[in-house]
Design an enzyme around this catalytic site. Structure first.
Site, mmCIF file in Angstrom:
data_model
loop_
_atom_site.group_PDB
_atom_site.id
_atom_site.type_symbol
_atom_site.label_atom_id
_atom_site.label_comp_id
_atom_site.label_asym_id
_atom_site.label_seq_id
_atom_site.Cartn_x
_atom_site.Cartn_y
_atom_site.Cartn_z
ATOM 1 N N TYR A 29 41.423 -8.079 -4.396
ATOM 2 C CA TYR A 29 42.747 -8.678 -4.154
ATOM 3 C C TYR A 29 43.445 -7.934 -3.016
ATOM 4 O O TYR A 29 44.017 -8.559 -2.107
ATOM 5 C CB TYR A 29 43.570 -8.616 -5.438
ATOM 6 C CG TYR A 29 45.012 -9.029 -5.272
ATOM 7 C CD1 TYR A 29 45.360 -10.365 -5.091
ATOM 8 C CD2 TYR A 29 46.032 -8.079 -5.275
ATOM 9 C CE1 TYR A 29 46.686 -10.748 -4.927
ATOM 10 C CE2 TYR A 29 47.352 -8.456 -5.112
ATOM 11 C CZ TYR A 29 47.673 -9.780 -4.933
ATOM 12 O OH TYR A 29 48.997 -10.147 -4.761
ATOM 13 N N GLU A 51 54.764 -14.192 -9.981
ATOM 14 C CA GLU A 51 55.679 -13.052 -9.884
ATOM 15 C C GLU A 51 56.717 -13.116 -10.999
ATOM 16 O O GLU A 51 57.131 -12.097 -11.548
ATOM 17 C CB GLU A 51 56.357 -13.011 -8.517
ATOM 18 C CG GLU A 51 55.455 -12.596 -7.365
ATOM 19 C CD GLU A 51 55.009 -11.135 -7.410
ATOM 20 O OE1 GLU A 51 55.542 -10.367 -8.236
ATOM 21 O OE2 GLU A 51 54.121 -10.777 -6.633
ATOM 22 N N TRP A 59 51.101 -6.145 -12.265
ATOM 23 C CA TRP A 59 50.456 -7.240 -11.550
ATOM 24 C C TRP A 59 48.992 -7.361 -11.957
ATOM 25 O O TRP A 59 48.445 -8.461 -12.010
ATOM 26 C CB TRP A 59 50.577 -7.055 -10.036
ATOM 27 C CG TRP A 59 49.798 -8.098 -9.305
ATOM 28 C CD1 TRP A 59 48.691 -7.916 -8.530
ATOM 29 C CD2 TRP A 59 50.029 -9.511 -9.318
ATOM 30 N NE1 TRP A 59 48.228 -9.125 -8.068
ATOM 31 C CE2 TRP A 59 49.031 -10.126 -8.539
ATOM 32 C CE3 TRP A 59 50.995 -10.322 -9.928
ATOM 33 C CZ2 TRP A 59 48.967 -11.493 -8.333
ATOM 34 C CZ3 TRP A 59 50.940 -11.694 -9.735
ATOM 35 C CH2 TRP A 59 49.934 -12.274 -8.952
#
Length: 211
Positions: A29, A51, A59
């Site tokens: 990522y 988000e 995350w």
């Protein structure tokens, strides 16, 4: 694995931002997505939704569930999500693959409606979001772990948050919007010395900003 000054080498000779050290998925990522400019409306809307789901969580937790989120939320196609009703909310609350938080689920559905309205006003979500890109002159000359930790918001993320809230969006606070800017390449917060930093800068230099 070696680590120094906010960077680490996982053994492949590439220095990376230390926050992605936990798993190979996180490193991919970091290497391929985070900080690289995005102008695709679907991807931008997906990130806005995710988000919001991240609030209070890491995350990495959301990233590990991203495919399940995509399956549950019609791949974050806003045109499909606006048709979600109470049966869908109940379905989503029963889906162990995602974050089962009623407020966040209802927020994503609400924001799908808002993004369609925003497109009518601004042409695209991308054109709207990139209108809040910070002036490079206002950015730190050197990006380090210390100054990124200190930059949880920016004047632009505050302005973006305020404007979205006026338009009826939810779960779009200034910190969340700064995280969006970092992820979608409106700012490049890869640390100096990270191998992905220059790649992201080149990608931004070649970008035609949507109008």
């Amino acid at each position: 694995m070696t680590q120094t000054a906010g960077l680490f080498d996982s053994g492949d000779g590439q220095m990376r931002c230390s926050w992605c050290a936990a798993t190979p998925l996180y490193q991919r990522y970091h290497d391929e997505e985070w900080g690289f400019p995005v102008t695709d409306d679907r991807r931008l809307f997906e990130k806005l939704c995710l988000e919001g789901f991240q609030a209070g969580l890491s995350w990495l937790t959301i990233l590990n569930k991203r495919e399940a989120f995509r399956a549950a939320f019609a791949n974050f196609e806003a045109e499909k999500m606006v048709c979600f009703g109470e049966k869908d909310v109940a379905r989503l609350l029963a889906d162990a693959g995602i974050v089962r938080h009623r407020g966040k689920i209802e927020s994503a559905i609400n924001n799908a409606k808002r993004v369609l309205e925003l497109r009518e006003q601004h042409g695209s979500l991308a054109a709207y979001c990139w209108g809040f890109e910070p002036d490079p002159k206002t950015r730190p000359k050197k990006i380090t772990l210390a100054n990124v930790k200190a930059m949880t918001t920016s004047p632009e993320s505050v302005a973006l948050s305020k404007d979205l809230k006026k338009k009826g969006w939810t779960f779009v606070g200034p910190t969340t919007m700064y995280a969006l800017m970092q992820a979608m390449g409106l700012v490049n917060d890869h640390f100096d010395g990270c191998h992905a930093r220059e790649k992201a800068l080149k990608a931004r230099a070649g970008l035609v900003v949507p109008k």
